[in-house]
Design a protein around this motif. Structure first.
Motif, short mmCIF file in Angstrom:
data_model
loop_
_atom_site.label_atom_id
_atom_site.label_comp_id
_atom_site.label_asym_id
_atom_site.label_seq_id
_atom_site.Cartn_x
_atom_site.Cartn_y
_atom_site.Cartn_z
N GLY A 3 0.79 -1.22 0.00
CA GLY A 3 0.00 0.00 0.00
C GLY A 3 0.83 1.27 0.00
O GLY A 3 0.30 2.36 0.10
N ILE A 4 2.15 1.14 -0.08
CA ILE A 4 2.99 2.32 -0.22
C ILE A 4 3.78 2.15 -1.51
O ILE A 4 4.42 1.12 -1.71
N TYR A 5 3.69 3.13 -2.36
CA TYR A 5 4.38 3.03 -3.65
C TYR A 5 5.86 3.37 -3.43
O TYR A 5 6.19 4.48 -3.04
N ARG A 13 6.75 -2.77 -11.79
CA ARG A 13 5.69 -2.45 -12.76
C ARG A 13 6.26 -2.00 -14.10
O ARG A 13 5.70 -2.28 -15.15
N MET A 370 -2.26 -4.45 -16.01
CA MET A 370 -2.13 -2.99 -16.12
C MET A 370 -0.90 -2.64 -16.97
O MET A 370 -0.93 -1.67 -17.71
N ILE A 466 -2.81 -3.97 -7.08
CA ILE A 466 -2.30 -2.63 -7.36
C ILE A 466 -2.65 -1.66 -6.24
O ILE A 466 -1.85 -0.84 -5.86
N PRO A 468 -4.09 -0.42 -2.29
CA PRO A 468 -3.96 -0.87 -0.89
C PRO A 468 -5.12 -1.79 -0.48
O PRO A 468 -6.26 -1.61 -0.93
N VAL B 15 -2.18 5.32 -12.48
CA VAL B 15 -2.48 4.28 -11.49
C VAL B 15 -1.29 3.32 -11.39
O VAL B 15 -0.85 2.96 -10.30
N ALA B 17 1.67 4.02 -11.91
CA ALA B 17 2.80 4.72 -11.30
C ALA B 17 2.50 5.17 -9.87
O ALA B 17 3.20 6.03 -9.34
N GLY B 18 1.45 4.63 -9.26
CA GLY B 18 1.26 4.86 -7.83
C GLY B 18 0.25 5.91 -7.44
O GLY B 18 0.24 6.38 -6.30
N ASP B 21 -1.83 5.08 -4.38
CA ASP B 21 -1.09 5.12 -3.12
C ASP B 21 -0.92 6.57 -2.63
O ASP B 21 -0.93 6.84 -1.44
#
Lengths: 494, 85
Positions: A3-5, A13, A370, A466, A468, B15, B17-18, B21
């Protein structure tokens, strides 16, 4: 870190996107050497000690994403070694699924107790008094633990009034619920594949991005290009995964735009599974089986069989939602190839089983999907046409959230026997699942329905997700509440 | 109380690329018990069509200032700067 990018997520990705792009463009295999330069541009290292090492690691990740094995470090081999064999339009798989890229691994020390700077060297120093093996002593006014003597009981940590002693664990080993992470001769993580059940928790929890699983997007895109009918079955955990614009109503049109000929929701198969397991429970518990354990999570089912062979027969033999749905599709489209799109890395192995192989042709994750969408420039927005799923019930749609499977089965049981009391125990995370099965083995869960899920929070916490976990659970609850039919037994496919 | 408006693009690129989050971490500020002295409104949005996304996602607007290659860290820094301005 779920949940943390982080840069770990980013690199993973980007690899999927670039491998998908490579497959779509159908470039010469030698062009694969350019991808690491695209993902890691410039000449200054950003993540590790050198840009060359960064690219080499990305190179290995690209190989895994194409389904290839890691290269031996001590042998010369081009990045594209073996690619001819993998550039096919059907599943290409050589074990193992989950791999440690050894030279990316930082060889984090194994579990240990460690005195931090918080130690004040206090007068009481209870840490020394409670140690059963005299491993803790005061040196120069501070507590010191002798690693050789320490038996990792944790009593010093509990006794310290300043919280100065911590338990240190490798993140990969901590995430692994089946103790499959061992060490090689250089102290780097090494997966014991006899124990590993491919849940993928190590690969999303390694802060150095040293672990990755193999993907099938390269072969899937080749199959899509070959012109054969490709039908997608999307796991019920999909809700919200592709972003807030991707409402459940729009998923079907987007997947069709990406090149799938038709799209089924796996929740239909979950309905079938729930009804079947309800039946199984009514027929066999407690006369033939002391308890019934759910079967839909492949990591949980494998763990149960590996660690508790004496109670393995208590895991339901019902078809998993993935297989039930795939069989429906193969009936509707006999000459098609079926792709399961889900949150799960273990499903990749489930689909390899001999009995399942002919039904499910490819398994990819939401992250990999994705990557394909980004590579092909496909977006979801207000213009995307609504094309809602109409077949599944709330029961099947609730499967991916911890507790949802048992709830669906119990509700289905209550249709037949409204007053029956069905005791339920459940666990999410393999270590908790093991504790639950220990109790079951000891006879303390007789008459129960046991729900096991390998990932924390359920499938929504899977390695290929993808968004959280809490956001995904909330989105699924909303979708579930909107469903017209509530009970699995109301499904027209049951 | 000052209101900070955050818009986050949620196209496929962003999305991936985060973007989600970033939304999550900004939303989580609402749960902090210490008063922050400002309120945040966060909305997912789709990008203007002419914006190329290959190299600059995720895109976030804080009070209408566009930020490219946004991260939780840079968005938080911008929110703090706007709030103190």
């Amino acid at each position: 870190m779920r949940g943390i990018y982080t840069p770990v997520t980013k690199i993973r990705r980007k690899v999927f996107t670039e491998v998908a792009r490579f497959a779509y463009e159908g470039k010469d295999f030698s062009e694969i050497d350019k991808i690491p330069y695209k993902i890691i541009p410039g000449e200054i290292a950003r993540y590790r000690d050198s840009v060359f090492k960064e690219r080499a690691i990305v190179g290995e990740r690209i190989r895994l994403a194409m389904g290839l094995n890691l290269r031996p470090i001590d042998q010369p081999a081009p990045l594209s070694e073996g690619i001819e064999a993998s550039a096919i339009d059907e599943t290409y798989y050589e074990p193992p699924l989950v791999n440690v890229i050894t030279f990316a691994c930082e060889a984090c020390p194994e579990t240990a107790y460690f005195v931090t700077n918080n130690c004040r060297g206090c007068l009481a120093h209870p840490c020394t008094a409670v140690c059963p093996v005299q491993a803790v002593s005061m040196v120069d006014g501070r507590s010191v633990i002798d690693k050789e003597k320490c038996i990792r009981c944790g009593r010093c940590k509990e006794a310290c009034p300043y919280d100065a002693i911590i338990r240190y664990e490798r993140p990969c080993a901590q995430a692994c619920g089946v103790d499959a992470i061992e060490s090689d001769e250089l102290g780097r993580a090494k997966i014991n594949h006899d124990k590993c059940v491919s849940c993928g928790m190590c690969l999303v929890n390694c802060p150095f991005a040293a672990i990755a699983d193999k993907s099938q997007i390269f072969q899937l895109i080749n199959a899509m290009k070959s012109g054969v009918k490709i039908i997608a079955e999307i796991a019920p955990a999909f809700v919200g995964q592709l972003g807030p614009m991707a409402t459940p109503e729009k998923i079907k049109s987007v997947l069709k735009e990406l090149g799938f000929d038709d799209v089924y929701e796996v929740a239909v198969g979950a309905d079938i599974g729930a009804a079947e397991e309800a039946e199984h429970f009514l027929n066999s518990v407690p006369d033939e089986l002391p308890f019934l354990a759910t079967s839909c999570c492949p990591s949980w089912a494998s763990m149960a069989k590996n660690f508790f062979p004496e109670i393995a027969h208590c895991v339901s033999t019902g078809l998993t939602p993935m297989v039930a749905t795939a069989r429906m599709i193969k009936k509707d489209y006999p000459d098609s190839k079926v792709v399961f799109i889900g949150p799960c890395s273990a499903k990749k192995l489930e689909a390899m089983r001999r009995s399942v192989r002919s039904d499910v042709d490819f398994v990819i994750t939401f992250e990999e999907l994705m990557g394909m969408m980004v590579a092909k420039g496909i977006n979801i927005d207000e213009q995307t046409i609504d094309d809602p799923f109409t077949d599944a019930t709330a029961a099947g749609r609730g499967y991916p959230v911890a507790g949802g499977v048992a709830e669906a089965i119990v509700n289905a049981i209550h249709v037949k026997k409204p007053d029956m009391n069905v005791p339920v125990d459940r666990a999410d995370s393999l270590s908790d699942c093991r504790k639950m099965l220990l109790l079951a083995k000891a006879g303390k869960r007789n008459g129960y329905l046991l729900e096991g899920m390998a990932c924390p929070g359920g499938c929504v916490g899977g390695a290929g997700t993808i968004i959280p976990t809490n956001k995904a659970s909330a989105a699924i609850k909303k979708y579930k509440d909107q469903s017209e039919k509530k009970n699995a037994t109301e499904s027209s496919f049951v | 109380m000052q209101k900070i408006i955050v818009k986050v693009c949620v196209c496929s690129n962003c999305v991936m690329a985060g973007a989600i989050d970033i939304i999550s971490s900004i939303e989580s500020l609402k749960k902090i018990k210490t008063p922050l002295g400002y309120s945040i409104k966060i909305t997912p949005t789709s990008c203007p069509k002419n914006l190329s996304h290959d190299l600059n996602s995720p895109v976030v607007w804080v009070n209408d200032d566009m930020m490219e290659n946004a991260t939780t860290q840079t968005v938080m820094a911008k929110i703090l700067a706007d709030q103190q301005a």
